[in-house]
Design a protein around this motif. Structure first.
Motif, PDB file in Angstrom:
ATOM      1  N   ASN A   1     -68.650  14.517   2.871  1.00 50.09           N
ATOM      2  CA  ASN A   1     -67.923  14.432   4.133  1.00 50.09           C
ATOM      3  C   ASN A   1     -67.244  13.073   4.224  1.00 50.09           C
ATOM      4  O   ASN A   1     -67.346  12.265   3.299  1.00 50.09           O
ATOM      5  N   HIS A   2     -66.553  12.860   5.317  1.00 52.10           N
ATOM      6  CA  HIS A   2     -65.794  11.626   5.483  1.00 52.10           C
ATOM      7  C   HIS A   2     -66.393  10.750   6.583  1.00 52.10           C
ATOM      8  O   HIS A   2     -65.668  10.050   7.287  1.00 52.10           O
ATOM      9  N   ASP A   3     -67.720  10.791   6.711  1.00 52.51           N
ATOM     10  CA  ASP A   3     -68.387   9.975   7.726  1.00 52.51           C
ATOM     11  C   ASP A   3     -68.151   8.490   7.501  1.00 52.51           C
ATOM     12  O   ASP A   3     -68.102   7.710   8.464  1.00 52.51           O
ATOM     13  N   PHE A   4     -67.986   8.079   6.234  1.00 53.27           N
ATOM     14  CA  PHE A   4     -67.755   6.663   5.969  1.00 53.27           C
ATOM     15  C   PHE A   4     -66.413   6.204   6.531  1.00 53.27           C
ATOM     16  O   PHE A   4     -66.262   5.045   6.919  1.00 53.27           O
ATOM     17  N   VAL A   5     -65.438   7.124   6.595  1.00 51.86           N
ATOM     18  CA  VAL A   5     -64.141   6.793   7.193  1.00 51.86           C
ATOM     19  C   VAL A   5     -64.328   6.528   8.680  1.00 51.86           C
ATOM     20  O   VAL A   5     -63.829   5.528   9.220  1.00 51.86           O
ATOM     21  N   TYR A   6     -65.059   7.405   9.340  1.00 53.67           N
ATOM     22  CA  TYR A   6     -65.340   7.228  10.768  1.00 53.67           C
ATOM     23  C   TYR A   6     -66.014   5.883  11.020  1.00 53.67           C
ATOM     24  O   TYR A   6     -65.662   5.178  11.978  1.00 53.67           O
ATOM     25  N   ALA A   7     -66.971   5.512  10.173  1.00 54.89           N
ATOM     26  CA  ALA A   7     -67.699   4.248  10.354  1.00 54.89           C
ATOM     27  C   ALA A   7     -66.762   3.054  10.225  1.00 54.89           C
ATOM     28  O   ALA A   7     -66.813   2.120  11.042  1.00 54.89           O
ATOM     29  N   HIS A   8     -65.886   3.071   9.219  1.00 53.99           N
ATOM     30  CA  HIS A   8     -64.957   1.951   9.028  1.00 53.99           C
ATOM     31  C   HIS A   8     -63.955   1.857  10.183  1.00 53.99           C
ATOM     32  O   HIS A   8     -63.648   0.759  10.659  1.00 53.99           O
ATOM     33  N   VAL A   9     -63.426   3.006  10.607  1.00 48.56           N
ATOM     34  CA  VAL A   9     -62.464   3.007  11.721  1.00 48.56           C
ATOM     35  C   VAL A   9     -63.144   2.519  12.998  1.00 48.56           C
ATOM     36  O   VAL A   9     -62.581   1.716  13.754  1.00 48.56           O
ATOM     37  N   LYS A  10     -64.348   2.998  13.239  1.00 50.10           N
ATOM     38  CA  LYS A  10     -65.087   2.592  14.441  1.00 50.10           C
ATOM     39  C   LYS A  10     -65.309   1.085  14.455  1.00 50.10           C
ATOM     40  O   LYS A  10     -65.096   0.423  15.489  1.00 50.10           O
ATOM     41  N   ASN A  11     -65.717   0.517  13.327  1.00 42.85           N
ATOM     42  CA  ASN A  11     -65.967  -0.923  13.255  1.00 42.85           C
ATOM     43  C   ASN A  11     -64.682  -1.725  13.425  1.00 42.85           C
ATOM     44  O   ASN A  11     -64.670  -2.756  14.109  1.00 42.85           O
ATOM     45  N   LEU A  12     -63.596  -1.240  12.810  1.00 44.85           N
ATOM     46  CA  LEU A  12     -62.315  -1.935  12.946  1.00 44.85           C
ATOM     47  C   LEU A  12     -61.852  -1.924  14.401  1.00 44.85           C
ATOM     48  O   LEU A  12     -61.434  -2.962  14.943  1.00 44.85           O
ATOM     49  N   LYS A  13     -61.915  -0.763  15.050  1.00 44.77           N
ATOM     50  CA  LYS A  13     -61.507  -0.662  16.452  1.00 44.77           C
ATOM     51  C   LYS A  13     -62.336  -1.582  17.340  1.00 44.77           C
ATOM     52  O   LYS A  13     -61.808  -2.250  18.233  1.00 44.77           O
ATOM     53  N   ARG A  14     -63.653  -1.609  17.087  1.00 44.12           N
ATOM     54  CA  ARG A  14     -64.531  -2.445  17.903  1.00 44.12           C
ATOM     55  C   ARG A  14     -64.165  -3.924  17.772  1.00 44.12           C
ATOM     56  O   ARG A  14     -64.053  -4.631  18.784  1.00 44.12           O
ATOM     57  N   LYS A  15     -63.964  -4.389  16.551  1.00 41.88           N
ATOM     58  CA  LYS A  15     -63.656  -5.803  16.336  1.00 41.88           C
ATOM     59  C   LYS A  15     -62.309  -6.182  16.944  1.00 41.88           C
ATOM     60  O   LYS A  15     -62.166  -7.252  17.561  1.00 41.88           O
ATOM     61  N   LEU A  16     -61.308  -5.326  16.785  1.00 40.16           N
ATOM     62  CA  LEU A  16     -59.992  -5.610  17.356  1.00 40.16           C
ATOM     63  C   LEU A  16     -60.034  -5.560  18.883  1.00 40.16           C
ATOM     64  O   LEU A  16     -59.399  -6.370  19.565  1.00 40.16           O
ATOM     65  N   LYS A  17     -60.801  -4.596  19.419  1.00 40.26           N
ATOM     66  CA  LYS A  17     -60.902  -4.470  20.877  1.00 40.26           C
ATOM     67  C   LYS A  17     -61.603  -5.674  21.484  1.00 40.26           C
ATOM     68  O   LYS A  17     -61.185  -6.200  22.530  1.00 40.26           O
ATOM     69  N   GLU A  18     -62.670  -6.137  20.832  1.00 44.67           N
ATOM     70  CA  GLU A  18     -63.384  -7.321  21.322  1.00 44.67           C
ATOM     71  C   GLU A  18     -62.490  -8.555  21.315  1.00 44.67           C
ATOM     72  O   GLU A  18     -62.649  -9.455  22.141  1.00 44.67           O
ATOM     73  N   ALA A  19     -61.523  -8.574  20.371  1.00 40.04           N
ATOM     74  CA  ALA A  19     -60.601  -9.713  20.301  1.00 40.04           C
ATOM     75  C   ALA A  19     -59.435  -9.582  21.280  1.00 40.04           C
ATOM     76  O   ALA A  19     -58.683 -10.538  21.478  1.00 40.04           O
ATOM     77  N   GLY A  20     -59.279  -8.380  21.869  1.00 39.76           N
ATOM     78  CA  GLY A  20     -58.258  -8.208  22.897  1.00 39.76           C
ATOM     79  C   GLY A  20     -56.984  -7.526  22.449  1.00 39.76           C
ATOM     80  O   GLY A  20     -55.924  -7.739  23.031  1.00 39.76           O
ATOM     81  N   TYR A  21     -57.067  -6.642  21.430  1.00 44.50           N
ATOM     82  CA  TYR A  21     -55.836  -5.952  21.016  1.00 44.50           C
ATOM     83  C   TYR A  21     -55.567  -4.762  21.938  1.00 44.50           C
ATOM     84  O   TYR A  21     -56.403  -4.383  22.747  1.00 44.50           O
TER      85      TYR A  21
END
Length: 224
Positions: free
Chosen positions: A188-208
């Protein structure tokens, strides 16, 4: 960024893969004509490093096939054949650049960076998207002028999203971009979901501006 090395000199191919991996590129290798044709038919690459003389065929036929398939992969010819005729033929068939053997790895990396800048980012080393700044050479990301600590995979994802703004990217396309032909080995592509989730979280915390959107049942899209 994903690179395909089509080269029958094993030691040279290994040296290129080792060096380019240290430069944070995802590399795959095709030893002969048949393997190269299989890969270009099944996958997409940001850059193809193409030897003209291969077991079972020649590089010019591969360029013809890329043209027939209407592929947009960037191509740098790498060959000991240094004649003007071969260079002109390759460029006319759609190659983007030509590098004669022997060459320094640093020059190879510079040619790849230049090709990717031209094809995806209007020849710029620094990509700006509203409050986001991406430095292609330093491989750093800033949001609101503050550095964001992201992993190699997250950096690859971010570039892939920004380079394909407003296009829906399927999970399988993202998996292939992150893992190359190894993506077919995952159940499955669960690893894609994990990477996207982490990227979104880090960018969101920085204010994107929350540009990465989930397209349910399909994948994701970077909305400009």
């Amino acid at each position: 960024m994903k690179i395909l090395i089509i080269e029958d000199e094993q030691e040279l191919a290994k040296d290129m893969m080792k060096f380019l991996a240290s430069e944070q590129y995802l590399c795959e290798w095709a030893f002969d004509f048949e393997e190269a044709m299989d890969k270009i038919s099944a996958y997409e690459y940001d850059c193809i490093l193409l030897d003209l003389m291969l077991p079972g065929g020649d590089g010019l036929s591969i360029l013809n096939e890329l043209k027939e398939l209407n592929k947009q992969d960037g191509v740098i010819i790498i060959s000991a054949k240094n004649s003007i005729e071969d260079k002109v033929k390759g460029l006319k068939l759609g190659a983007d650049d030509y590098l004669a053997k022997p060459f320094h790895q640093a020059e190879l990396a510079a040619r790849i960076e230049s090709l990717i800048r031209r094809k995806h980012f209007n020849s710029s080393n620094i990509i700006h998207h509203n409050e986001i700044e991406i430095d292609l050479q330093a491989k750093t990301v800033k949001v609101q002028n503050q550095f964001v600590n992201i992993t190699k995979k997250e950096f690859q994802l971010l570039l892939f999203f920004v380079g394909n703004k407003n296009r829906v990217l399927s999970k399988s396309a993202l998996a292939e971009h992150l893992s190359g032909d190894f993506a077919d080995m995952f159940d499955n592509h669960d690893f894609v979901y994990a990477h996207v989730k982490n990227l979104k979280r880090k960018l969101k915390e920085a204010g994107y501006g929350d540009y990465i959107k989930t397209i349910y049942g399909t994948g994701y899209k970077w909305e400009q």
